[in-house]
Design an enzyme around this catalytic site. Structure first.
Site, PDB file in Angstrom:
ATOM      1  N   CYS A   2     -55.318  65.848  58.294  1.00  0.00           N
ATOM      2  CA  CYS A   2     -55.439  65.648  59.735  1.00  0.00           C
ATOM      3  C   CYS A   2     -55.099  66.936  60.472  1.00  0.00           C
ATOM      4  O   CYS A   2     -54.686  67.923  59.874  1.00  0.00           O
ATOM      5  CB  CYS A   2     -54.489  64.541  60.205  1.00  0.00           C
ATOM      6  SG  CYS A   2     -54.711  62.952  59.389  1.00  0.00           S
ATOM      7  N   ARG A  45     -57.640  62.426  62.748  1.00  0.00           N
ATOM      8  CA  ARG A  45     -57.567  61.998  61.356  1.00  0.00           C
ATOM      9  C   ARG A  45     -58.868  62.222  60.599  1.00  0.00           C
ATOM     10  O   ARG A  45     -59.948  61.869  61.073  1.00  0.00           O
ATOM     11  CB  ARG A  45     -57.202  60.515  61.287  1.00  0.00           C
ATOM     12  CG  ARG A  45     -56.978  60.041  59.844  1.00  0.00           C
ATOM     13  CD  ARG A  45     -56.656  58.574  59.754  1.00  0.00           C
ATOM     14  NE  ARG A  45     -56.386  58.197  58.361  1.00  0.00           N
ATOM     15  CZ  ARG A  45     -56.788  57.082  57.793  1.00  0.00           C
ATOM     16  NH1 ARG A  45     -57.448  56.177  58.498  1.00  0.00           N
ATOM     17  NH2 ARG A  45     -56.521  56.846  56.525  1.00  0.00           N
ATOM     18  N   LEU A  46     -58.732  62.813  59.411  1.00  0.00           N
ATOM     19  CA  LEU A  46     -59.790  62.839  58.414  1.00  0.00           C
ATOM     20  C   LEU A  46     -59.409  61.789  57.379  1.00  0.00           C
ATOM     21  O   LEU A  46     -58.475  61.987  56.599  1.00  0.00           O
ATOM     22  CB  LEU A  46     -59.897  64.222  57.772  1.00  0.00           C
ATOM     23  CG  LEU A  46     -61.017  64.425  56.740  1.00  0.00           C
ATOM     24  CD1 LEU A  46     -62.389  64.331  57.398  1.00  0.00           C
ATOM     25  CD2 LEU A  46     -60.852  65.762  56.031  1.00  0.00           C
ATOM     26  N   ALA A  47     -60.073  60.669  57.383  1.00  0.00           N
ATOM     27  CA  ALA A  47     -59.660  59.521  56.569  1.00  0.00           C
ATOM     28  C   ALA A  47     -59.992  59.755  55.095  1.00  0.00           C
ATOM     29  O   ALA A  47     -61.159  59.907  54.729  1.00  0.00           O
ATOM     30  CB  ALA A  47     -60.338  58.249  57.072  1.00  0.00           C
ATOM     31  N   ILE A  48     -58.945  59.781  54.261  1.00  0.00           N
ATOM     32  CA  ILE A  48     -59.089  60.004  52.827  1.00  0.00           C
ATOM     33  C   ILE A  48     -58.529  58.820  52.036  1.00  0.00           C
ATOM     34  O   ILE A  48     -59.141  58.335  51.096  1.00  0.00           O
ATOM     35  CB  ILE A  48     -58.360  61.303  52.396  1.00  0.00           C
ATOM     36  CG1 ILE A  48     -58.884  62.508  53.192  1.00  0.00           C
ATOM     37  CG2 ILE A  48     -58.509  61.526  50.901  1.00  0.00           C
ATOM     38  CD1 ILE A  48     -60.330  62.849  52.952  1.00  0.00           C
ATOM     39  N   GLY A  71     -51.937  65.667  55.571  1.00  0.00           N
ATOM     40  CA  GLY A  71     -51.815  65.929  54.149  1.00  0.00           C
ATOM     41  C   GLY A  71     -51.935  64.685  53.301  1.00  0.00           C
ATOM     42  O   GLY A  71     -52.473  63.659  53.740  1.00  0.00           O
ATOM     43  N   GLU A  72     -51.442  64.790  52.075  1.00  0.00           N
ATOM     44  CA  GLU A  72     -51.472  63.676  51.122  1.00  0.00           C
ATOM     45  C   GLU A  72     -50.154  63.652  50.352  1.00  0.00           C
ATOM     46  O   GLU A  72     -49.644  64.700  49.961  1.00  0.00           O
ATOM     47  CB  GLU A  72     -52.635  63.833  50.118  1.00  0.00           C
ATOM     48  CG  GLU A  72     -53.997  64.060  50.751  1.00  0.00           C
ATOM     49  CD  GLU A  72     -54.533  62.877  51.533  1.00  0.00           C
ATOM     50  OE1 GLU A  72     -53.986  61.754  51.378  1.00  0.00           O
ATOM     51  OE2 GLU A  72     -55.486  63.070  52.307  1.00  0.00           O
ATOM     52  N   ASP A  94     -50.462  56.434  52.789  1.00  0.00           N
ATOM     53  CA  ASP A  94     -49.258  57.160  52.408  1.00  0.00           C
ATOM     54  C   ASP A  94     -48.411  57.540  53.620  1.00  0.00           C
ATOM     55  O   ASP A  94     -47.200  57.758  53.498  1.00  0.00           O
ATOM     56  CB  ASP A  94     -49.610  58.405  51.587  1.00  0.00           C
ATOM     57  CG  ASP A  94     -50.687  59.267  52.220  1.00  0.00           C
ATOM     58  OD1 ASP A  94     -51.285  58.856  53.228  1.00  0.00           O
ATOM     59  OD2 ASP A  94     -50.962  60.364  51.687  1.00  0.00           O
ATOM     60  N   GLY A 355     -58.791  76.244  42.449  1.00  0.00           N
ATOM     61  CA  GLY A 355     -57.917  76.913  41.483  1.00  0.00           C
ATOM     62  C   GLY A 355     -56.913  77.856  42.106  1.00  0.00           C
ATOM     63  O   GLY A 355     -56.260  78.629  41.391  1.00  0.00           O
TER      64      GLY A 355
END
Length: 617
Positions: A2, A45-48, A71-72, A94, A355
């Site tokens: 978000c 919000r970017l819904a994940i 974040g996550e 979360d 990476g």
């Protein structure tokens, strides 16, 4: 993922909506606000995870606390199972886990989280705001305290600069650090009085004052208790777990695949769980830079659904888009391919693994080999090596061996701390005096020496920690976040998993970096997982041939922007024009510094409200 922002004090809804509008690209799925007499909170919000009930702000049971979160949290399910015995959950996200954890642990909540996060919790009972940033600094968080005592915060710098109570003035120390290092390290930002939370740092605001502290630090080096093969096996399992956590999502997930060792290992481990994994690569049509053939080989080996994109040298419009996407200038030209691959990737997935971090953790840069060799060179040979190294010219190629040799020779004749500084900076004292003599001198290079003094272990052990604290957090992760979120794409970085980083940091360099080939631990893992031609290939950084393009297709653009009277007053136009002339005439390789100057100049033009003359005061 978000974009969050907010401020304490009576909420002006128009100001709060403006902050949210400026962060729309970070979260186009939903915009939510809390606006009352004591606080204003905004979340794009970017819904994940939890696509239907996870909109923010989220409140606790009695609505005395509210959270906005970017974040996550990868261990949220385990935390939730414990919390459910004592709390009522309204969502499956979360975000709500963090809030209920705060109710039980207070400002120690961050110690229990494993993930990539930046959040603000407003506690109406105590009248406090609690901000925190993840262990490695994957997610950014800027803040300032105004003269009236208000706290203002945002996921990006640019929205803060438009707030009526924030003084939009350049910080001269930050400008010099940017030109020297190509980035501005936390806690500084390019704006005077605006700070970044450091990685692993929390903040509490109450009654007009703030307190900050580190809830996590890189663990100290411990005595080796196992063999190199034991360490390699443990590393593989931790990396496998880190990749697995970052596949948790309620949307499609892909991987950036450069064809290098780090991203190829991420693909290998992700493919164990995701058949037909989507992978995304970028090429340039330049043999010295292009890694597409290796990316294709990895894709074929693991049966991924592979997509390739080509960046062309006449991409002036793209360069302008990249600079416009920067909330704060970063002089690393890998921003260009990162932006392009993120834009194209977003057409297919919402989340991409990367990476980033593998080189810092596992000694993947020439400076790491140089540090090891430099400790073995007798003092009487340092002067001859330094003289001989000057015979090697630096060239704007994908593997600038001459430049590496030249830098090694510069550093070999000075002490370890200054040696590291010379190997990781792009503006020496002479050039600094010529280009920006109007700016006062600064001591930020002494901060690096202080970091070395604080850290234990060998020279290479110290370098690991300084790389993580500075270069990884303030350059690579900041760049990765900015370029992906500009395209509404969430970036996840398995090599920045806190369990993996702690495991590596505790292990002495004698185990992590045995022999004289870069990244021996990851190469050992790669021989078990990857095609042999990929596992054994030489390192090639994620770079763009912009130095060559500055001499060819982009020369008119470069000269038009950096030659003449268009530069900010704190830069010496004659000295900058001389840099341009030397580069385009192939007399010297100034790729990094010219790109950094171009970014800074264009960024200031895009933000006319910033007082750049304040640098001269």
């Amino acid at each position: 993922m978000c974009g969050i922002a907010g401020f304490t004090g009576r909420c002006d809804q128009e100001i709060l909506e403006t902050l949210g509008h400026q962060l729309h690209h970070r979260g186009p799925d939903h915009h939510g606000m809390l606006c009352n007499a004591r606080v204003g909170l905004s979340c794009n919000r970017l819904a994940i995870i939890d696509l239907f009930t996870g909109d923010q702000p989220i409140f606790n049971e009695d609505r005395s606390c509210a959270i906005v979160f970017n974040g996550e949290i990868y261990n949220y399910r385990e935390l939730r199972r414990d919390l459910e015995a004592r709390h009522r959950f309204e969502t499956n996200t979360d975000t709500e886990v963090i809030l209920h954890l705060y109710e039980e642990k207070g400002t120690d909540a961050s110690k229990h989280l494993k993930g990539d996060f930046a959040f603000c919790i407003w506690d109406s009972k105590s009248g406090s705001c609690y901000l925190s940033r993840d262990h490695l600094g994957v997610k950014p968080l800027f803040y300032t305290v105004t003269n009236s005592g208000k706290l203002i915060f945002s996921s990006e710098l640019a929205p803060l600069l438009g707030h009526p109570e924030v003084s939009a003035q350049l910080d001269w120390e930050a400008v010099l650090e940017y030109l020297t290092c190509l980035y501005v390290s936390a806690p500084r930002s390019l704006a005077r009085g605006v700070n970044k939370l450091r990685p692993g740092e929390s903040l509490v605001w109450k009654d007009g004052s703030v307190r900050t502290w580190n809830y996590w630090q890189i663990p100290p080096v411990e005595r080796a208790t196992g063999s190199v093969s034991d360490f390699r096996a443990q590393t593989l399992e931790l990396l496998r777990a880190a990749v697995s956590r970052r596949l948790i999502a309620d949307v499609a997930v892909g991987v950036f695949l450069s064809g290098g060792l780090d991203s190829s290992l991420v693909v290998a481990l992700a493919s164990e769980q995701v058949p037909g994994l989507r992978t995304f690569s970028i090429g340039y049509g330049e043999p010295d830079f292009d890694e597409l053939k290796f990316a294709r080989r990895v894709s074929e080996h693991f049966g991924t659904d592979h997509y390739e994109f080509i960046l062309k040298p006449d991409s002036r419009v793209l360069l302008e888009e990249v600079i416009a996407a920067m909330d704060e200038p970063i002089g690393d030209s890998s921003a260009v391919p990162t932006f392009l691959v993120a834009r194209e990737t977003r057409r297919f997935v919402k989340v991409a693994l990367s990476g980033i971090g593998g080189d810092e953790l596992f000694s993947g840069y020439p400076r790491h080999l140089g540090a090891k060799v430099s400790e073995m060179v007798p003092h009487f040979l340092t002067a001859p090596i330094s003289i001989i190294s000057r015979l090697f010219p630096s060239r704007p190629t994908g593997r600038d061996v001459g430049g590496w040799v030249r830098r090694f020779g510069q550093g070999i004749k000075v002490g370890p701390e200054q040696r590291y500084w010379l190997w990781t900076t792009y503006l020496d004292g002479k050039s600094r005096s010529a280009i920006c003599s109007a700016l006062p001198r600064t001591s930020f290079d002494e901060e690096v020496s202080e970091m070395f003094a604080q850290e234990g272990g060998s020279y290479l052990d110290k370098i690991l920690r300084v790389d993580i604290r500075r270069y990884l957090a303030s350059n690579l992760l900041k760049l990765g976040d900015g370029m992906t979120m500009a395209n509404s794409l969430e970036l996840r970085v398995p090599f920045c998993d806190v369990d993996l980083v702690s495991h590596v940091a505790r292990t002495p360099a004698s185990v992590r970096f045995s022999g004289y080939r870069l990244k021996p631990i990851l190469r050992g893992i790669a021989t078990m997982c990857l095609p042999s031609e990929v596992a054994r290939r030489k390192k090639q950084g994620f770079m763009v041939p912009i130095g060559q393009w500055f001499r060819q297709e982009l020369r008119p653009y470069l000269e038009g922007e950096l030659c003449g009277e268009k530069l900010p007053r704190f830069l010496n136009s004659k000295a900058v024009a001389q840099l341009v002339h030397e580069h385009v005439a192939s007399k010297r390789n100034h790729t990094h510094l010219l790109w950094a100057l171009l970014v800074l100049k264009r960024w200031l033009a895009l933000h006319p409200n910033i007082d750049s003359d304040s640098c001269l005061e």
